[in-house]
Write a protein that holds these residues in place. Structure first.
Motif, PDB file in Angstrom:
ATOM      1  N   VAL A 107      19.654 135.958  19.772  1.00 58.29           N
ATOM      2  CA  VAL A 107      20.079 134.650  20.281  1.00 58.29           C
ATOM      3  C   VAL A 107      21.070 134.031  19.302  1.00 58.29           C
ATOM      4  CG1 VAL A 107      19.325 132.345  20.966  1.00 58.29           C
ATOM      5  CG2 VAL A 107      17.905 134.326  21.498  1.00 58.29           C
ATOM      6  N   VAL A 108      22.193 133.571  19.812  1.00 55.31           N
ATOM      7  CA  VAL A 108      23.261 133.035  18.967  1.00 55.31           C
ATOM      8  C   VAL A 108      23.496 131.564  19.284  1.00 55.31           C
ATOM      9  CG1 VAL A 108      24.368 135.293  18.861  1.00 55.31           C
ATOM     10  CG2 VAL A 108      25.105 133.648  20.599  1.00 55.31           C
ATOM     11  N   GLY A 109      24.154 130.885  18.356  1.00 53.82           N
ATOM     12  CA  GLY A 109      24.587 129.521  18.593  1.00 53.82           C
ATOM     13  C   GLY A 109      26.054 129.510  18.984  1.00 53.82           C
ATOM     14  N   SER A 127      23.555 127.823  23.365  1.00 57.88           N
ATOM     15  CA  SER A 127      23.068 129.107  22.872  1.00 57.88           C
ATOM     16  C   SER A 127      23.584 130.231  23.762  1.00 57.88           C
ATOM     17  CB  SER A 127      21.531 129.118  22.857  1.00 57.88           C
ATOM     18  OG  SER A 127      21.019 128.015  22.151  1.00 57.88           O
ATOM     19  N   GLY A 128      23.398 131.438  23.305  1.00 54.94           N
ATOM     20  CA  GLY A 128      23.773 132.617  24.081  1.00 54.94           C
ATOM     21  C   GLY A 128      22.866 133.774  23.719  1.00 54.94           C
ATOM     22  N   ASN A 208      19.275 127.863  19.955  1.00 51.90           N
ATOM     23  CA  ASN A 208      19.837 127.332  18.717  1.00 51.90           C
ATOM     24  C   ASN A 208      20.302 125.896  18.923  1.00 51.90           C
ATOM     25  OD1 ASN A 208      19.393 129.766  17.519  1.00 51.90           O
ATOM     26  ND2 ASN A 208      21.523 130.375  17.351  1.00 51.90           N
ATOM     27  N   PRO A 209      19.398 124.954  19.127  1.00 53.62           N
ATOM     28  CA  PRO A 209      19.816 123.575  19.372  1.00 53.62           C
ATOM     29  C   PRO A 209      20.178 122.833  18.095  1.00 53.62           C
ATOM     30  CG  PRO A 209      17.438 123.690  19.388  1.00 53.62           C
ATOM     31  CD  PRO A 209      17.943 125.101  19.177  1.00 53.62           C
ATOM     32  N   PHE A 214      18.438 124.182  12.870  1.00 51.32           N
ATOM     33  CA  PHE A 214      17.458 124.377  13.941  1.00 51.32           C
ATOM     34  C   PHE A 214      17.682 125.697  14.686  1.00 51.32           C
ATOM     35  CE2 PHE A 214      17.796 119.728  13.511  1.00 51.32           C
ATOM     36  CZ  PHE A 214      16.483 119.447  13.186  1.00 51.32           C
ATOM     37  N   SER A 215      18.456 126.590  14.088  1.00 51.92           N
ATOM     38  CA  SER A 215      18.735 127.858  14.769  1.00 51.92           C
ATOM     39  C   SER A 215      17.446 128.659  14.921  1.00 51.92           C
ATOM     40  CB  SER A 215      19.765 128.670  13.981  1.00 51.92           C
ATOM     41  OG  SER A 215      19.236 129.045  12.726  1.00 51.92           O
TER      42      SER A 215
END
Length: 397
Positions: A107-109, A127-128, A208-209, A214-215
């Motif tokens: 999961v990415v930001g 996120s992605g 990743n909010p 907060f990732s």
């Protein structure tokens, strides 16, 4: 005379004693019983050794084949490759911890701007999910909409510069988009089968909010409902497409948009979204696009850069019910030029009462049948025009 030849045992010559008077000799016999038993034992041992050896070889071969088949099966899916591995012994961890450690790597930001935000600023908008190890990422379309610069931060790259991403394609109706970064050997997520999800199953949301600090945020809950059908209308055609959503009580924050909703096995079963079903997004109610729905859209974007949907070419259709309520169908307000409906002979004010040999009672029913076809199909249609029934074959474009 009794024949004693049957009781004569196998013997060997051993010794001849000569009598003192030289008149004759005495023959002594010794049985081969001891040698016979020894040979039998040797044969038994050899048989056991051969059986053990052949059994070991056979068992090893079968185990090897089963292992190879399992690996092949796990890697056969377009979306099931390069599953992330933490290198940590997870045997003693609870399922949420195991899933968090594994899937958060995929999961990415995503940060977006119009070239006026400096690299490194904590201004992430969503996120992605990495679904191919060579840098392909799926996210929500509204995460990247209206911006020209897309920066992707990997979960393990807090102290490194983000990657610039290019847009491969998007679909505004489903709110999905595919972007790509130039990075090899990334930990790709495993996409599961959302048709197997049941109410009450554990649901784990990862996103990743609100920036680096907060990732990899993880919230957990249950699946509150499955098959939540939300209709999204295309403003250009008036056609409504229905999407299948999963409802969960796991907290989904704005920065979680485009992140992963997972099951206990660490498989992605949905893509978190705050746009679809936004009117119903209240505390304790989060929504995710089911992964089975998303797979088809992702495949279409990867292949064509967009989603090609079958279209009749009817603009703003309306549900129709006659005054006596005996006739139901779809009222055609307008048809598009050079579309399948116009070319087949359908005109404004026609009432479609049957399509593909199915009686139609609403525009949603009509669209559902259209969606089951592919572009190029020719479908029989029955309409009422000026009180008369006319039959057509409409080519879907």
């Amino acid at each position: 005379m009794k024949d004693d030849s049957r009781i004569v045992e196998d013997v060997q010559w051993h010794e001849i004693e000569t009598k003192k008077d030289g008149l004759g000799g005495k023959i002594k016999f010794r049985k081969k019983k001891d040698n016979y038993i020894f040979v039998k034992i040797c044969k038994g041992v050899i048989f056991v050794l051969i059986a053990a050896l052949s059994g070991g070889i056979t068992g090893g071969y079968i185990s090897s084949k089963k292992y190879s088949s399992a690996i092949e099966s796990n890697n056969s899916s377009f979306f099931q490759s390069n599953k992330a591995s933490t290198g940590v012994n997870n045997a003693s961890q609870n399922p949420i911890t195991r899933v968090a450690e594994t899937v958060s790597q995929s999961v990415v930001g995503i940060n977006n701007s119009n070239d006026n935000i400096l690299d490194g600023e904590n201004n992430y908008s969503g996120s992605g999910i990495i679904f191919k190890s060579d840098g392909y990422i799926v996210t929500n379309y509204h995460v990247i909409k209206g911006t020209s610069k897309h920066l992707v931060k990997l979960s393990n790259g807090k102290n490194s510069k983000p990657f610039n991403a290019k847009v491969i394609g998007y679909d505004s109706m489903s709110d999905l988009a595919v972007i790509k970064i130039d990075a090899p050997n990334l930990p790709a997520a495993v996409f599961g089968d959302s048709s197997k999800v049941q109410v009450g199953d554990t649901a784990i949301a990862i996103g990743n909010p609100l920036g680096d600090e907060f990732s990899g945020s993880v919230t957990a809950g249950i699946i509150s409902a499955v098959n939540r059908n939300i209709g999204i209308q295309d403003p250009s055609t008036g056609v409504t497409t229905t999407y299948n959503l999963l409802q969960t009580d796991a907290a989904i924050n704005p920065g979680n948009s485009g992140g992963a909703l997972c099951n206990e096995s660490g498989e992605v079963i949905g893509i978190n979204s705050l746009k679809i079903g936004a009117d119903e997004n209240v505390e304790g109610m989060g929504f995710a696009i089911s992964i089975n729905e998303a797979k088809n859209i992702i495949n279409s974007i990867m292949k064509n850069g967009r989603v090609i949907r079958p279209d009749l070419g009817i603009i703003n259709p309306e549900d129709y019910v006659s005054e006596d309520k005996k006739t139901k169908g779809v009222f055609v307000k307008q048809v598009k030029d050079d579309a399948g409906a116009q070319e087949s002979g359908i005109k404004a004010n026609d009432i479609i009462v049957e399509f593909d040999s199915v009686k139609i009672q609403s525009k949603n029913e009509l669209q559902d049948i259209v969606n089951r076809h592919k572009v190029g199909d020719s479908v029989p249609c029955k309409v009422i025009r000026n009180g008369k029934i006319i039959r057509f074959n409409i080519k879907i474009k």
